[in-house]
Scaffold this motif. Structure first.
Motif, PDB file in Angstrom:
ATOM      1  N   THR A 151     -41.551 -55.485 -38.764  1.00  0.00           N
ATOM      2  CA  THR A 151     -42.153 -56.432 -37.819  1.00  0.00           C
ATOM      3  C   THR A 151     -43.329 -55.790 -37.091  1.00  0.00           C
ATOM      4  O   THR A 151     -44.394 -56.399 -36.948  1.00  0.00           O
ATOM      5  N   PHE A 152     -43.156 -54.554 -36.643  1.00  0.00           N
ATOM      6  CA  PHE A 152     -44.230 -53.851 -35.938  1.00  0.00           C
ATOM      7  C   PHE A 152     -45.452 -53.678 -36.833  1.00  0.00           C
ATOM      8  O   PHE A 152     -46.587 -53.918 -36.400  1.00  0.00           O
ATOM      9  N   LEU A 160     -50.960 -59.863 -38.447  1.00  0.00           N
ATOM     10  CA  LEU A 160     -50.707 -61.147 -39.103  1.00  0.00           C
ATOM     11  C   LEU A 160     -50.263 -62.172 -38.063  1.00  0.00           C
ATOM     12  O   LEU A 160     -49.685 -61.816 -37.038  1.00  0.00           O
ATOM     13  N   PRO A 161     -50.503 -63.451 -38.313  1.00  0.00           N
ATOM     14  CA  PRO A 161     -50.023 -64.475 -37.382  1.00  0.00           C
ATOM     15  C   PRO A 161     -48.490 -64.492 -37.344  1.00  0.00           C
ATOM     16  O   PRO A 161     -47.825 -64.130 -38.315  1.00  0.00           O
ATOM     17  N   LEU A 167     -41.994 -65.445 -41.586  1.00  0.00           N
ATOM     18  CA  LEU A 167     -41.754 -65.834 -42.973  1.00  0.00           C
ATOM     19  C   LEU A 167     -41.348 -64.626 -43.819  1.00  0.00           C
ATOM     20  O   LEU A 167     -40.505 -64.735 -44.708  1.00  0.00           O
ATOM     21  N   VAL A 168     -41.903 -63.463 -43.526  1.00  0.00           N
ATOM     22  CA  VAL A 168     -41.568 -62.245 -44.256  1.00  0.00           C
ATOM     23  C   VAL A 168     -40.331 -61.569 -43.667  1.00  0.00           C
ATOM     24  O   VAL A 168     -39.425 -61.162 -44.393  1.00  0.00           O
ATOM     25  N   CYS A 169     -40.289 -61.451 -42.354  1.00  0.00           N
ATOM     26  CA  CYS A 169     -39.247 -60.639 -41.712  1.00  0.00           C
ATOM     27  C   CYS A 169     -37.865 -61.269 -41.713  1.00  0.00           C
ATOM     28  O   CYS A 169     -36.866 -60.541 -41.821  1.00  0.00           O
ATOM     29  N   PRO A 171     -36.257 -63.272 -44.013  1.00  0.00           N
ATOM     30  CA  PRO A 171     -35.491 -62.993 -45.248  1.00  0.00           C
ATOM     31  C   PRO A 171     -35.213 -61.500 -45.444  1.00  0.00           C
ATOM     32  O   PRO A 171     -34.128 -61.125 -45.878  1.00  0.00           O
ATOM     33  N   CYS A 172     -36.193 -60.665 -45.093  1.00  0.00           N
ATOM     34  CA  CYS A 172     -35.982 -59.218 -45.231  1.00  0.00           C
ATOM     35  C   CYS A 172     -34.865 -58.743 -44.311  1.00  0.00           C
ATOM     36  O   CYS A 172     -34.046 -57.907 -44.702  1.00  0.00           O
ATOM     37  N   SER A 173     -34.822 -59.261 -43.105  1.00  0.00           N
ATOM     38  CA  SER A 173     -33.784 -58.867 -42.158  1.00  0.00           C
ATOM     39  C   SER A 173     -32.399 -59.292 -42.658  1.00  0.00           C
ATOM     40  O   SER A 173     -31.434 -58.529 -42.548  1.00  0.00           O
ATOM     41  N   PHE A 174     -32.311 -60.513 -43.201  1.00  0.00           N
ATOM     42  CA  PHE A 174     -31.033 -60.954 -43.771  1.00  0.00           C
ATOM     43  C   PHE A 174     -30.624 -60.043 -44.918  1.00  0.00           C
ATOM     44  O   PHE A 174     -29.472 -59.615 -45.008  1.00  0.00           O
ATOM     45  N   ALA A 175     -31.563 -59.753 -45.811  1.00  0.00           N
ATOM     46  CA  ALA A 175     -31.260 -58.889 -46.957  1.00  0.00           C
ATOM     47  C   ALA A 175     -30.829 -57.504 -46.482  1.00  0.00           C
ATOM     48  O   ALA A 175     -29.851 -56.944 -47.011  1.00  0.00           O
ATOM     49  N   LEU A 176     -31.549 -56.938 -45.528  1.00  0.00           N
ATOM     50  CA  LEU A 176     -31.190 -55.620 -45.008  1.00  0.00           C
ATOM     51  C   LEU A 176     -29.821 -55.645 -44.320  1.00  0.00           C
ATOM     52  O   LEU A 176     -29.068 -54.682 -44.401  1.00  0.00           O
ATOM     53  N   GLY A 177     -29.498 -56.744 -43.667  1.00  0.00           N
ATOM     54  CA  GLY A 177     -28.206 -56.867 -42.987  1.00  0.00           C
ATOM     55  C   GLY A 177     -27.037 -56.891 -43.942  1.00  0.00           C
ATOM     56  O   GLY A 177     -25.939 -56.425 -43.615  1.00  0.00           O
TER      57      GLY A 177
END
Length: 183
Positions: A151-152, A160-161, A167-169, A171-177
């Protein structure tokens, strides 16, 4: 070590608490809201504040307004939500209208411009300090640190807006979790 959470505030306390946040929240109210809700009045714990802020970021509008509405609604229903958000915006609205009049009259004065230039680093420091305090309450896991770093980078480095970052973070956060490295 976190302190125990106090009893829920009454509607008048809710209104006055958020009035204070709105009145002193120059440069951004998030640090003031966190300090008022977590440190001073102990309405919520650090983790609960982080949860409120996380949920508030998914709705349109200012994050802290969403936090005030969600928290006010949680403790006193619609009346609590109205008391919190009205308290939050009462003084800033009055000050902004008066500042608009002053701006049109005195903005060309170099001393006025210098004062506002000197305030910018203070506002940045308040935001950074709040971020560091929120990190302390974040559960310690590789997945959370990776989501924070991603995110940072997307927001702070690549600029990025927000909608793209989410939109990126998300799904990535769910996958990482759900990712569990093999022992």
């Amino acid at each position: 070590m976190s302190r125990p959470v106090a009893d829920s505030p009454g509607i008048w306390q809710l209104f006055c608490g958020f009035c204070t946040v709105g009145l002193f929240g120059f440069g951004g109210v998030l640090p003031w809201a966190r300090q008022m809700m977590v440190d001073r009045r102990r309405w919520v714990s650090e983790a609960q504040f982080n949860e409120l802020l996380t949920v508030g970021q998914f709705f349109p509008g200012p994050n802290i307004a969403n936090v005030s509405i969600i928290y006010g609604r949680r403790v006193h229903g619609l009346a609590g939500a109205l008391a919190a958000v009205l308290g939050l915006y009462l003084f800033p609205t009055i000050i902004t209208v008066l500042a608009g009049f002053a701006y049109t009259k005195w903005w060309g004065n170099p001393a006025v411009q210098q004062v506002f230039g000197a305030i910018m680093p203070i506002a940045s420091g308040l935001i950074l300090g709040t971020t560091l305090r929120m990190l302390r309450a974040m559960p310690r896991s590789l997945a959370n640190y990776c989501a924070f770093a991603l995110t940072f980078i997307l927001m702070g480095v690549w600029v990025l807006p927000l909608w793209m970052v989410l939109l990126v973070c998300i799904p990535c956060s769910f996958a990482l979790g759900f990712y569990r490295p093999k022992a």
